[in-house]
Scaffold this motif. Sequence first.
Motif, PDB file in Angstrom:
ATOM      1  N   UNK A  21      40.189  45.738  48.693  1.00 46.77           N
ATOM      2  CA  UNK A  21      39.423  45.489  47.473  1.00 46.77           C
ATOM      3  C   UNK A  21      38.032  44.936  47.786  1.00 46.77           C
ATOM      4  N   UNK A  22      37.931  44.031  48.762  1.00 47.40           N
ATOM      5  CA  UNK A  22      36.624  43.456  49.103  1.00 47.40           C
ATOM      6  C   UNK A  22      35.670  44.537  49.597  1.00 47.40           C
ATOM      7  N   UNK A  23      36.156  45.446  50.419  1.00 50.92           N
ATOM      8  CA  UNK A  23      35.314  46.533  50.921  1.00 50.92           C
ATOM      9  C   UNK A  23      34.881  47.451  49.783  1.00 50.92           C
ATOM     10  N   UNK A  24      35.810  47.790  48.906  1.00 50.74           N
ATOM     11  CA  UNK A  24      35.458  48.650  47.769  1.00 50.74           C
ATOM     12  C   UNK A  24      34.448  47.956  46.850  1.00 50.74           C
ATOM     13  N   UNK A  25      34.617  46.656  46.655  1.00 49.49           N
ATOM     14  CA  UNK A  25      33.653  45.906  45.849  1.00 49.49           C
ATOM     15  C   UNK A  25      32.281  45.882  46.486  1.00 49.49           C
ATOM     16  N   UNK A  26      32.239  45.666  47.797  1.00 44.99           N
ATOM     17  CA  UNK A  26      30.958  45.656  48.514  1.00 44.99           C
ATOM     18  C   UNK A  26      30.275  47.023  48.418  1.00 44.99           C
ATOM     19  N   UNK A  27      31.059  48.090  48.502  1.00 42.78           N
ATOM     20  CA  UNK A  27      30.490  49.438  48.357  1.00 42.78           C
ATOM     21  C   UNK A  27      29.883  49.630  46.971  1.00 42.78           C
ATOM     22  N   UNK A  28      30.575  49.177  45.955  1.00 45.89           N
ATOM     23  CA  UNK A  28      30.047  49.299  44.584  1.00 45.89           C
ATOM     24  C   UNK A  28      28.741  48.520  44.437  1.00 45.89           C
ATOM     25  N   UNK A  29      28.695  47.323  44.989  1.00 44.93           N
ATOM     26  CA  UNK A  29      27.506  46.483  44.872  1.00 44.93           C
ATOM     27  C   UNK A  29      26.346  47.004  45.721  1.00 44.93           C
ATOM     28  N   UNK A  30      26.661  47.658  46.834  1.00 47.13           N
ATOM     29  CA  UNK A  30      25.611  48.202  47.700  1.00 47.13           C
ATOM     30  C   UNK A  30      24.888  49.369  47.037  1.00 47.13           C
ATOM     31  N   UNK A  31      25.568  50.048  46.118  1.00 45.51           N
ATOM     32  CA  UNK A  31      24.957  51.167  45.393  1.00 45.51           C
ATOM     33  C   UNK A  31      25.219  50.980  43.900  1.00 45.51           C
ATOM     34  N   UNK A  50      29.520  46.923  33.397  1.00 45.30           N
ATOM     35  CA  UNK A  50      30.846  47.035  33.990  1.00 45.30           C
ATOM     36  C   UNK A  50      30.785  47.331  35.493  1.00 45.30           C
ATOM     37  N   UNK A  51      29.840  48.162  35.906  1.00 49.71           N
ATOM     38  CA  UNK A  51      29.725  48.504  37.331  1.00 49.71           C
ATOM     39  C   UNK A  51      29.566  47.281  38.216  1.00 49.71           C
ATOM     40  N   UNK A  52      28.536  46.467  37.972  1.00 55.94           N
ATOM     41  CA  UNK A  52      28.385  45.264  38.790  1.00 55.94           C
ATOM     42  C   UNK A  52      29.542  44.280  38.626  1.00 55.94           C
ATOM     43  N   UNK A  53      30.061  44.153  37.412  1.00 51.17           N
ATOM     44  CA  UNK A  53      31.157  43.210  37.171  1.00 51.17           C
ATOM     45  C   UNK A  53      32.394  43.584  37.985  1.00 51.17           C
ATOM     46  N   UNK A  54      32.727  44.867  38.005  1.00 50.33           N
ATOM     47  CA  UNK A  54      33.894  45.312  38.784  1.00 50.33           C
ATOM     48  C   UNK A  54      33.621  45.140  40.271  1.00 50.33           C
ATOM     49  N   UNK A  55      32.391  45.437  40.702  1.00 53.46           N
ATOM     50  CA  UNK A  55      32.038  45.228  42.105  1.00 53.46           C
ATOM     51  C   UNK A  55      32.214  43.780  42.523  1.00 53.46           C
ATOM     52  N   UNK A  57      34.090  41.472  40.959  1.00 50.85           N
ATOM     53  CA  UNK A  57      35.515  41.156  40.882  1.00 50.85           C
ATOM     54  C   UNK A  57      36.249  41.628  42.133  1.00 50.85           C
ATOM     55  N   UNK A  58      35.982  42.857  42.558  1.00 45.45           N
ATOM     56  CA  UNK A  58      36.681  43.382  43.724  1.00 45.45           C
ATOM     57  C   UNK A  58      36.283  42.639  44.999  1.00 45.45           C
ATOM     58  N   UNK A  59      35.008  42.313  45.147  1.00 44.82           N
ATOM     59  CA  UNK A  59      34.561  41.594  46.341  1.00 44.82           C
ATOM     60  C   UNK A  59      35.102  40.170  46.361  1.00 44.82           C
ATOM     61  N   UNK A  78      42.835  42.547  39.639  1.00 41.31           N
ATOM     62  CA  UNK A  78      42.608  43.705  40.508  1.00 41.31           C
ATOM     63  C   UNK A  78      43.611  44.812  40.206  1.00 41.31           C
ATOM     64  N   UNK A  79      44.835  44.435  39.903  1.00 40.84           N
ATOM     65  CA  UNK A  79      45.834  45.430  39.511  1.00 40.84           C
ATOM     66  C   UNK A  79      45.416  46.163  38.244  1.00 40.84           C
ATOM     67  N   UNK A  80      44.831  45.431  37.305  1.00 40.71           N
ATOM     68  CA  UNK A  80      44.337  46.065  36.068  1.00 40.71           C
ATOM     69  C   UNK A  80      43.224  47.059  36.373  1.00 40.71           C
ATOM     70  N   UNK A  81      42.324  46.709  37.291  1.00 36.88           N
ATOM     71  CA  UNK A  81      41.254  47.656  37.634  1.00 36.88           C
ATOM     72  C   UNK A  81      41.832  48.912  38.280  1.00 36.88           C
TER      73      UNK A  81
END
Length: 138
Positions: A21-31, A50-55, A57-59, A78-81
């Motif tokens: 989840x942390x890696x996926x969050x970092x990817x979302x925040x990087x782009x 929502x995009x940054x918020x989920x990023x 949350x995941x990170x 995270x399960x909800x996401x």
Amino acid sequence: MKSTSISLGLVALRIGLGVIFAVHGAQKLADIAGTQSFFASIGLPLATLLGPAIGVLELVGGIAVVAGLATRVFAGLLGCTAVVAIITTHAANGFTVDAGGYEYVLVLALACAGLALTGPGSLALDHAVARRVRHDAA
């Protein structure tokens, strides 16, 4: 011995799940722009927020799950996401991951559910914080 093996198993689960989840969050925040664009393309409301918020949350949630801090809360969120990702993105592609299906995300959702229901085990910051609170209250 059983208690130790359960705690070690939960540590392994927390580390694997949290890192993913942390890696996926970092990817979302990087782009962020790409994340927002993708979220808008699949019809999610308020994609720019929502995009940054989920990023985040995941990170943050992923790191917290690894540490065992607020594990039940973050695992539940995270399960909800993951469930939302299944519904909005993966379900239409069928089950198998090779076709973009939901099998991988389902495993993430179920692992989150397991942690949310069981808690992080004794080798976690949650456990140390609870012990400290009980000690300070006494």
